[in-house]
Every structure is written in structure tokens, then in C-alpha cells.
Design a protein around this motif. Structure first.
Motif, mmCIF file in Angstrom:
data_model
loop_
_atom_site.group_PDB
_atom_site.id
_atom_site.type_symbol
_atom_site.label_atom_id
_atom_site.label_comp_id
_atom_site.label_asym_id
_atom_site.label_seq_id
_atom_site.Cartn_x
_atom_site.Cartn_y
_atom_site.Cartn_z
ATOM 1 N N VAL A 78 -10.186 15.010 -7.083
ATOM 2 C CA VAL A 78 -9.400 13.852 -6.658
ATOM 3 C C VAL A 78 -10.074 13.259 -5.429
ATOM 4 O O VAL A 78 -10.334 13.964 -4.456
ATOM 5 N N LEU A 79 -10.359 11.979 -5.484
ATOM 6 C CA LEU A 79 -10.936 11.251 -4.355
ATOM 7 C C LEU A 79 -9.840 10.374 -3.776
ATOM 8 O O LEU A 79 -9.245 9.566 -4.483
ATOM 9 N N LEU A 80 -9.557 10.554 -2.491
ATOM 10 C CA LEU A 80 -8.568 9.730 -1.785
ATOM 11 C C LEU A 80 -9.298 8.884 -0.751
ATOM 12 O O LEU A 80 -9.942 9.419 0.145
ATOM 13 N N ALA A 81 -9.198 7.576 -0.881
ATOM 14 C CA ALA A 81 -9.861 6.666 0.049
ATOM 15 C C ALA A 81 -8.814 5.842 0.781
ATOM 16 O O ALA A 81 -7.942 5.242 0.156
ATOM 17 N N PRO A 82 -8.871 5.797 2.118
ATOM 18 C CA PRO A 82 -7.920 4.967 2.861
ATOM 19 C C PRO A 82 -8.285 3.494 2.737
ATOM 20 O O PRO A 82 -9.454 3.127 2.626
ATOM 21 N N HIS A 83 -7.263 2.671 2.736
ATOM 22 C CA HIS A 83 -7.449 1.220 2.679
ATOM 23 C C HIS A 83 -6.463 0.602 3.655
ATOM 24 O O HIS A 83 -5.271 0.895 3.603
ATOM 25 N N TRP A 84 -6.954 -0.224 4.566
ATOM 26 C CA TRP A 84 -6.089 -0.856 5.546
ATOM 27 C C TRP A 84 -5.679 -2.217 5.014
ATOM 28 O O TRP A 84 -6.502 -3.022 4.604
ATOM 29 N N SER A 85 -4.377 -2.471 5.039
ATOM 30 C CA SER A 85 -3.830 -3.709 4.493
ATOM 31 C C SER A 85 -2.974 -4.384 5.549
ATOM 32 O O SER A 85 -2.246 -3.722 6.286
ATOM 33 N N ASP A 86 -3.046 -5.701 5.585
ATOM 34 C CA ASP A 86 -2.202 -6.454 6.516
ATOM 35 C C ASP A 86 -1.454 -7.550 5.773
ATOM 36 O O ASP A 86 -1.300 -8.664 6.258
ATOM 37 N N ALA A 87 -0.961 -7.232 4.587
ATOM 38 C CA ALA A 87 -0.274 -8.226 3.766
ATOM 39 C C ALA A 87 0.994 -8.745 4.429
ATOM 40 O O ALA A 87 1.379 -9.896 4.228
ATOM 41 N N THR A 88 1.640 -7.929 5.239
ATOM 42 C CA THR A 88 2.884 -8.349 5.887
ATOM 43 C C THR A 88 2.659 -8.800 7.321
ATOM 44 O O THR A 88 3.614 -9.095 8.018
ATOM 45 N N GLY A 89 1.419 -8.837 7.755
ATOM 46 C CA GLY A 89 1.136 -9.244 9.124
ATOM 47 C C GLY A 89 0.902 -8.055 10.034
ATOM 48 O O GLY A 89 0.312 -8.167 11.081
ATOM 49 N N GLU A 90 1.389 -6.885 9.640
ATOM 50 C CA GLU A 90 1.198 -5.670 10.425
ATOM 51 C C GLU A 90 0.244 -4.771 9.646
ATOM 52 O O GLU A 90 0.452 -4.498 8.468
ATOM 53 N N VAL A 91 -0.823 -4.320 10.289
ATOM 54 C CA VAL A 91 -1.829 -3.517 9.599
ATOM 55 C C VAL A 91 -1.272 -2.119 9.355
ATOM 56 O O VAL A 91 -0.742 -1.479 10.253
ATOM 57 N N HIS A 92 -1.350 -1.677 8.105
ATOM 58 C CA HIS A 92 -0.960 -0.313 7.776
ATOM 59 C C HIS A 92 -1.937 0.247 6.760
ATOM 60 O O HIS A 92 -2.641 -0.480 6.077
ATOM 61 N N ARG A 93 -1.964 1.578 6.668
ATOM 62 C CA ARG A 93 -2.928 2.254 5.818
ATOM 63 C C ARG A 93 -2.261 2.729 4.532
ATOM 64 O O ARG A 93 -1.188 3.313 4.562
ATOM 65 N N VAL A 94 -2.911 2.452 3.423
ATOM 66 C CA VAL A 94 -2.496 2.974 2.125
ATOM 67 C C VAL A 94 -3.690 3.730 1.545
ATOM 68 O O VAL A 94 -4.820 3.535 1.979
ATOM 69 N N GLY A 107 1.302 7.083 -8.199
ATOM 70 C CA GLY A 107 0.546 8.327 -8.162
ATOM 71 C C GLY A 107 -0.346 8.454 -6.940
ATOM 72 O O GLY A 107 -0.469 9.538 -6.371
ATOM 73 N N SER A 108 -0.966 7.372 -6.530
ATOM 74 C CA SER A 108 -1.849 7.423 -5.350
ATOM 75 C C SER A 108 -1.072 7.818 -4.101
ATOM 76 O O SER A 108 -1.512 8.666 -3.323
ATOM 77 N N ASN A 123 -8.747 9.079 8.131
ATOM 78 C CA ASN A 123 -9.326 7.743 8.244
ATOM 79 C C ASN A 123 -10.615 7.636 7.445
ATOM 80 O O ASN A 123 -11.208 6.571 7.368
ATOM 81 N N ARG A 124 -11.061 8.746 6.874
ATOM 82 C CA ARG A 124 -12.268 8.779 6.050
ATOM 83 C C ARG A 124 -11.891 9.241 4.652
ATOM 84 O O ARG A 124 -10.940 9.993 4.482
ATOM 85 N N PRO A 125 -12.636 8.848 3.636
ATOM 86 C CA PRO A 125 -12.338 9.304 2.270
ATOM 87 C C PRO A 125 -12.452 10.830 2.165
ATOM 88 O O PRO A 125 -13.349 11.436 2.751
ATOM 89 N N GLN A 126 -11.538 11.439 1.418
ATOM 90 C CA GLN A 126 -11.507 12.887 1.237
ATOM 91 C C GLN A 126 -11.556 13.213 -0.247
ATOM 92 O O GLN A 126 -11.003 12.487 -1.063
ATOM 93 N N THR A 127 -12.196 14.330 -0.582
ATOM 94 C CA THR A 127 -12.291 14.787 -1.959
ATOM 95 C C THR A 127 -11.670 16.165 -2.067
ATOM 96 O O THR A 127 -11.999 17.067 -1.295
ATOM 97 N N TRP A 128 -10.765 16.325 -3.058
ATOM 98 C CA TRP A 128 -10.151 17.621 -3.334
ATOM 99 C C TRP A 128 -10.760 18.181 -4.610
ATOM 100 O O TRP A 128 -10.915 17.457 -5.597
ATOM 101 N N HIS A 129 -11.123 19.473 -4.580
ATOM 102 C CA HIS A 129 -11.723 20.140 -5.730
ATOM 103 C C HIS A 129 -10.775 21.239 -6.204
ATOM 104 O O HIS A 129 -10.382 22.099 -5.420
ATOM 105 N N ALA A 130 -10.432 21.222 -7.489
ATOM 106 C CA ALA A 130 -9.474 22.181 -8.045
ATOM 107 C C ALA A 130 -10.029 23.598 -8.077
ATOM 108 O O ALA A 130 -9.272 24.552 -7.922
#
Length: 166
Positions: A92-108, A127-128, A145-152
């Protein structure tokens, strides 16, 4: 041309509600707070506290951290929980993405799951976010704040390194 109204952050709404509350009390009881009765001052302070509490519930000052035992249990149960979301996932690769769609920057987080052959798996709706919450609970010390990889195979989380093509 239609005007787009952007939603205001909750903190701005709380601030506006507190300003309006002060103005309403000043209109009824006068601008000098020292001349107000003790009951009126207490009522104002109680209403201010209630308005601020609504904001603090959404954005706590000090988020809770789980105990060490709970973190170990989360980490031990992580493969089973991931397989309830993405049954054949081995990576599983999890990559952070910063969004400011509402005017306030938040991380998804954006999650990509892969099976043993390297094929990408489709995740269910939400699911994400669920995978990100599970991994953050199991590995709170990781740099999210950096992409992370999980290995089963080893139930390990590593910082993702992009392969360099020579």
C-alpha cells in the motif's frame, strides 16, 4: 456570470458568532460591561464558552495519542484491517496531498494498493481515508508529510523512494 461563494472556515464562523454575541449584549445591556449584573456577565461568558467549544471539538488543541499497548495492538491487527478494505493487497502506497478547496489548506491521503503481481487494486469509496487512519494509528512516529509504503510480508512501513531510471 455567476458568483461563486466559497465556504468559510469554521474558525471564521465562530469568530463572527462571538462578535455578533458581544454586539447583541452591548445593544441590550449597554457598552459598559462593568455596569452589568453578575448574572448577565455569567450568561455572556457561558454562551461564549459554548461557541468556542464547538470549534475546539472540531479542531482540538492537543490531539490524543494512543497508549503504547493500543499502538502495538493496532500494528498487530493492521494486516487484517487492511485486507478488509483491499482483500488482495500486499503493498500500500500512501501519498499526502495538500488541498485548499475550502480556502484553508488541509492534508488528505491518496492510497494505491497493489497485489502480488503488481496490479493496482480498486478501493471502495473512502478507502484512502480509512487506510490512512489505520496506518497513522499503527505508525504514529512516521513522517506523514512524505509518501509511505506498507508491505504485508513484514508488516513494515517505509518511506517511499522513487525509482531512478538511469
Amino acid at each position: 456570470m455567476a458568483t461563486v461563494i466559497e465556504p468559510r472556515p469554521l474558525a471564521d464562523e465562530v469568530e463572527q458568532a462571538l462578535v455578533q454575541l458581544d454586539a447583541d449584549f452591548a445593544a441590550v445591556y449597554g457598552p459598559d460591561m462593568g455596569a452589568w449584573s453578575r448574572g448577565v456577565r455569567g450568561e455572556l461568558l457561558e454562551m461564549q464558552r459554548a461557541r468556542r467549544t464547538a470549534d475546539r471539538e472540531a479542531h482540538p488543541l492537543h490531539p490524543r495519542k494512543a497508549s503504547a499497548g493500543r499502538r502495538r495492538r493496532h500494528q498487530r491487527q493492521l494486516p487484517w484491517r487492511i485486507h478488509t478494505i483491499a482483500p488482495a493487497a500486499v503493498t500500500v502506497l500512501l501519498a499526502p496531498h495538500w488541498s485548499d478547496a475550502t480556502g484553508e489548506v488541509h492534508r488528505v491521503f491518496i492510497a494505491q494498493c497493489f497485489d502480488t503481481d503488481g496490479n493496482r487494486l480498486n478501493l471502495p469509496r473512502g478507502g484512502s481515508a480509512r487506510l490512512a487512519a489505520l496506518m497513522q494509528g499503527a505508525f504514529p512516529a512516521a513522517d506523514w508529510n512524505r509518501p509511505q509504503t506498507w508491505h504485508a510480508d513484514g508488516n513494515q512501513l517505509t518511506t517511499w523512494q522513487q525509482r531512478r531510471v538511469a
